[in-house]
Scaffold this motif. Structure first.
Motif, mmCIF file in Angstrom:
data_model
loop_
_atom_site.group_PDB
_atom_site.id
_atom_site.type_symbol
_atom_site.label_atom_id
_atom_site.label_comp_id
_atom_site.label_asym_id
_atom_site.label_seq_id
_atom_site.Cartn_x
_atom_site.Cartn_y
_atom_site.Cartn_z
ATOM 1 N N ARG A 118 -73.776 24.088 31.148
ATOM 2 C CA ARG A 118 -73.658 25.100 30.073
ATOM 3 C C ARG A 118 -72.333 25.830 30.219
ATOM 4 N N THR A 119 -71.699 26.088 29.089
ATOM 5 C CA THR A 119 -70.450 26.814 29.130
ATOM 6 C C THR A 119 -70.382 27.796 27.965
ATOM 7 N N SER A 120 -69.290 28.579 27.902
ATOM 8 C CA SER A 120 -69.196 29.615 26.869
ATOM 9 C C SER A 120 -67.766 29.768 26.367
ATOM 10 N N TRP A 121 -67.620 30.174 25.125
ATOM 11 C CA TRP A 121 -66.345 30.590 24.522
ATOM 12 C C TRP A 121 -65.220 29.589 24.825
ATOM 13 N N LEU A 122 -65.444 28.341 24.463
ATOM 14 C CA LEU A 122 -64.468 27.276 24.746
ATOM 15 C C LEU A 122 -63.224 27.405 23.883
ATOM 16 N N PHE A 123 -62.082 27.166 24.489
ATOM 17 C CA PHE A 123 -60.845 27.171 23.706
ATOM 18 C C PHE A 123 -59.889 26.087 24.198
ATOM 19 N N LEU A 134 -68.576 5.941 17.214
ATOM 20 C CA LEU A 134 -69.986 6.033 17.612
ATOM 21 C C LEU A 134 -70.592 7.328 17.091
ATOM 22 N N ASP A 135 -71.486 7.172 16.131
ATOM 23 C CA ASP A 135 -72.238 8.311 15.602
ATOM 24 C C ASP A 135 -73.513 8.412 16.440
ATOM 25 N N ILE A 136 -73.635 9.486 17.196
ATOM 26 C CA ILE A 136 -74.760 9.561 18.152
ATOM 27 C C ILE A 136 -76.115 9.722 17.450
ATOM 28 N N THR A 137 -76.107 9.969 16.149
ATOM 29 C CA THR A 137 -77.389 10.059 15.426
ATOM 30 C C THR A 137 -77.919 8.659 15.079
ATOM 31 N N ALA A 176 -70.116 15.351 22.102
ATOM 32 C CA ALA A 176 -70.320 15.419 20.647
ATOM 33 C C ALA A 176 -71.257 16.571 20.310
ATOM 34 N N GLY A 177 -71.023 17.196 19.193
ATOM 35 C CA GLY A 177 -71.952 18.250 18.800
ATOM 36 C C GLY A 177 -71.636 18.810 17.433
ATOM 37 N N PHE A 178 -72.651 19.393 16.829
ATOM 38 C CA PHE A 178 -72.511 20.179 15.593
ATOM 39 C C PHE A 178 -72.363 21.607 16.091
ATOM 40 N N ASN A 179 -71.111 22.118 16.079
ATOM 41 C CA ASN A 179 -70.834 23.362 16.809
ATOM 42 C C ASN A 179 -70.483 24.549 15.920
ATOM 43 N N ASP A 180 -70.613 24.386 14.610
ATOM 44 C CA ASP A 180 -70.340 25.509 13.713
ATOM 45 C C ASP A 180 -71.624 26.345 13.623
ATOM 46 N N VAL A 213 -80.299 28.741 14.950
ATOM 47 C CA VAL A 213 -80.510 27.293 14.828
ATOM 48 C C VAL A 213 -79.677 26.522 15.861
ATOM 49 N N TYR A 214 -78.383 26.875 15.964
ATOM 50 C CA TYR A 214 -77.507 26.155 16.905
ATOM 51 C C TYR A 214 -78.072 26.241 18.330
ATOM 52 N N GLY A 215 -78.406 27.463 18.762
ATOM 53 C CA GLY A 215 -78.930 27.662 20.117
ATOM 54 C C GLY A 215 -80.238 26.908 20.318
ATOM 55 N N SER A 217 -81.176 24.190 18.767
ATOM 56 C CA SER A 217 -80.909 22.739 18.840
ATOM 57 C C SER A 217 -80.394 22.369 20.238
ATOM 58 N N LYS A 218 -79.580 23.246 20.825
ATOM 59 C CA LYS A 218 -79.040 22.965 22.164
ATOM 60 C C LYS A 218 -80.151 23.069 23.219
ATOM 61 N N TRP A 219 -81.031 24.060 23.078
ATOM 62 C CA TRP A 219 -82.129 24.236 24.046
ATOM 63 C C TRP A 219 -83.098 23.056 23.984
ATOM 64 N N GLU A 229 -62.916 13.230 19.921
ATOM 65 C CA GLU A 229 -61.809 13.943 19.269
ATOM 66 C C GLU A 229 -61.964 15.457 19.321
ATOM 67 N N GLY A 230 -63.007 15.940 19.966
ATOM 68 C CA GLY A 230 -63.213 17.386 20.080
ATOM 69 C C GLY A 230 -62.382 17.967 21.211
ATOM 70 N N GLN A 231 -62.552 19.261 21.451
ATOM 71 C CA GLN A 231 -61.747 19.961 22.470
ATOM 72 C C GLN A 231 -61.892 19.326 23.854
ATOM 73 N N VAL A 232 -63.140 19.164 24.286
ATOM 74 C CA VAL A 232 -63.358 18.647 25.650
ATOM 75 C C VAL A 232 -63.039 17.155 25.710
ATOM 76 N N GLY A 233 -63.360 16.429 24.640
ATOM 77 C CA GLY A 233 -63.051 14.993 24.582
ATOM 78 C C GLY A 233 -61.561 14.758 24.751
ATOM 79 N N ALA A 273 -64.747 8.407 19.336
ATOM 80 C CA ALA A 273 -64.872 9.485 18.347
ATOM 81 C C ALA A 273 -66.070 9.182 17.453
ATOM 82 N N GLN A 274 -66.390 10.152 16.605
ATOM 83 C CA GLN A 274 -67.566 9.970 15.746
ATOM 84 C C GLN A 274 -67.469 8.694 14.899
ATOM 85 N N ALA A 275 -66.248 8.367 14.458
ATOM 86 C CA ALA A 275 -66.074 7.171 13.613
ATOM 87 C C ALA A 275 -66.414 5.895 14.383
#
Ligand SMILES: NC(=O)c1ccc[n+]([C@@H]2O[C@H](COP(=O)([O-])OP(=O)(O)OC[C@H]3O[C@@H](n4cnc5c(N)ncnc54)[C@H](OP(=O)(O)O)[C@@H]3O)[C@@H](O)[C@H]2O)c1
Length: 301
Positions: free
Chosen positions: A153-158, A41-44, A65-69, A130-132, A134-136, A14-18, A37-39
Motif C-alpha cells: 500500500r502506498t499514498s500520494w504517488l507522484f 494486456l487488458d487485465i479485465t 494497472a488500475g482505475f485511479n481517478d 468506491v475507489y477505496g 474496489s482496492k480493499w 504506461e502508468g507512473q510506476v510502470g 500497457a493496457q493495449a
C-alpha cells in the motif's frame, strides 16, 4: 558467472510506476522486464491474462494497472470495480495456475482516515468511497486466492509523467490565483521512482528465499499536509519557471473544497513492517520531488 535475470511481467506499464520500473531496469542486468500497457494486456479480460501469463511464464508479476481517478470512480463504479477488483482476481487466478507470485499495489484509501497517528498493516479496511472499496476488495480476493502474494500500500504517488498531484498543482498554479490547497488532510507523498526501487528490492529478497509474503506499507518520509506539499511543489518550480514567482497559495479546509469522492483526512501509513522485514527505509519525499520537478522541466524543455 552471472545468474539468469529475474523475469518480471508488469501490467499497466504506461502508468507512473510502470514507467519508473522500466527506467530502473534499463540501468541493471539483474532484471528482465516484460512491460505490458493496457493495449497489450487488458487485465479485465480473463482469457487474455491467462494467455499472456502462459506465454511469458515470468518469475514474478507486478500489477500496477488500475482505475485511479478517485472522483470519476464515484460516477463509474462498475468500471472501477471491473478494473481494480475483477482485474486483480483474473491476475490472481492465472498466477495461481502458473505458479507465479504476484506483487500488487494498493492504497491508503482502503482506510477511512480517522487514525491521525497512522495505519498499520493490521488495521481493518474501512473505505470511504468506491475507489477505496474496489482496492480493499481486491486485496481480500488476492489474500484468499494466492498465498504467494505481496500487497504494497502506498499514498500520494507522484512522478514527472502521467496524472498526479504534482502535475495538476503546477498546471493549476498558472491558472488559479490564489492557488487553493487543502490543509486538513495529512499524508506522505511518494515518488513512483522510489516505489519502483522498493518493489525491485523486495523481489530481489523474495528471489533469494525470503519467505515474507503478505501486506506492507511504503510511503516517502515526512508527514505533510496537501498544503505543505503544494508549497514545496511551487517552490521547486520557481527555479525553472519565472511565472511561479507570483503564485500565492491559500490554505482551505476540505469542507470548502468539495469533490465527488470523500477522501481520508489521515493517509499516514506506518512503514515499520517493511523496514523490519526487508530492511527498507523510507526515503525523504522532498529530494524525490526535487528530482521529479527537474526531470519534468528537462523533458518539456
Ligand atoms: N496515484 C496515487 O496517488 C496512488 C496512491 C496509492 C496507490 N496507488 C496505486 O498504485 C498503483 C499504480 O498507480 P499509478 O499512479 O502508477 O497508476 P497510473 O499512473 O494511473 O497508471 C495506471 C495504468 O493502468 C492502466 N490501466 C487502466 N485500466 C487497465 C486495464 N483494464 N488493464 C490494463 N491496464 C489498465 C492505465 O492505462 P490507461 O492510461 O490507458 O488508462 C495506466 O497506464 C495503482 O494500483 C494505484 O491504485 C496510486
Amino acid at each position: 558467472m552471472f545468474g539468469q535475470p529475474i523475469k518480471i511481467l508488469v501490467t499497466g506499464a504506461e502508468g507512473q510506476v510502470g514507467q519508473a520500473l522500466q527506467e530502473l531496469v534499463a540501468e541493471q542486468s539483474s532484471f528482465e522486464l516484460i512491460s505490458l500497457a493496457q493495449a497489450q494486456l487488458d487485465i479485465t479480460d480473463a482469457r487474455a491474462v491467462q494467455v499472456k501469463l502462459g506465454e511469458y511464464l515470468p518469475d514474478y508479476l507486478i500489477n500496477t494497472a488500475g482505475f485511479n481517478d478517485v472522483d470519476k470512480a464515484e460516477l463509474e463504479s462498475q468500471r472501477c470495480f471491473q478494473v481494480n477488483r475483477d482485474g486483480v482476481e483474473n491476475l490472481a487466478q492465472a498466477c495461481g495456475e502458473f505458479g507465479v507470485p504476484m506483487l500488487h499495489l494498493s492504497s491508503d484509501y482502503v482506510f477511512d482516515g480517522h487514525y491521525a497517528s497512522g495505519y498499520t498493516e493490521q488495521d481493518e479496511g474501512a473505505p470511504l468511497g468506491v475507489y477505496g472499496a474496489s482496492k480493499w476488495e481486491a486485496e481480500e480476493i488476492l489474500r484468499q486466492l494466492l498465498p504467494r502474494h505481496l500487497i504494497l500500500r502506498t499514498s500520494w504517488l507522484f512522478s514527472e509523467c502521467c496524472t498526479n498531484y504534482v502535475r495538476s498543482t503546477l498546471q493549476r498554479g498558472l491558472n488559479e490565483q490564489p492557488l487553493l490547497a487543502v490543509d486538513d488532510r495529512r499524508g506522505c507523498p511518494t515518488s513512483a521512482l522510489d516505489l519502483a526501487r522498493v518493489l525491485l528490492a523486495v523481489i530481489q529478497q523474495l528471489h533469494n528465499g525470503a519467505d515474507a509474503w503478505g501486506t506492507y506499507h511504503y510511503s516517502g518520509a515526512e508527514i505533510s499536509t496537501l498544503f505543505a506539499f503544494s508549497e514545496a511543489i511551487i517552490e521547486e518550480a520557481r527555479q525553472y519557471d519565472e511565472r511561479y514567482q507570483s503564485v500565492m497559495l491559500k490554505a482551505v479546509a476540505s469542507a470548502d473544497y468539495p469533490t465527488e469522492a470523500q477522501r481520508p483526512s489521515s493517509s499516514i501509513l506506518v512503514c515499520r513492517k517493511l523496514l523490519h522485514t526487508f530492511g527498507i527505509r523510507q526515503r525523504p519525499w522532498r529530494t524525490e520531488l526535487s528530482q521529479a520537478v527537474r526531470r519534468l522541466y528537462q523533458t518539456s524543455a
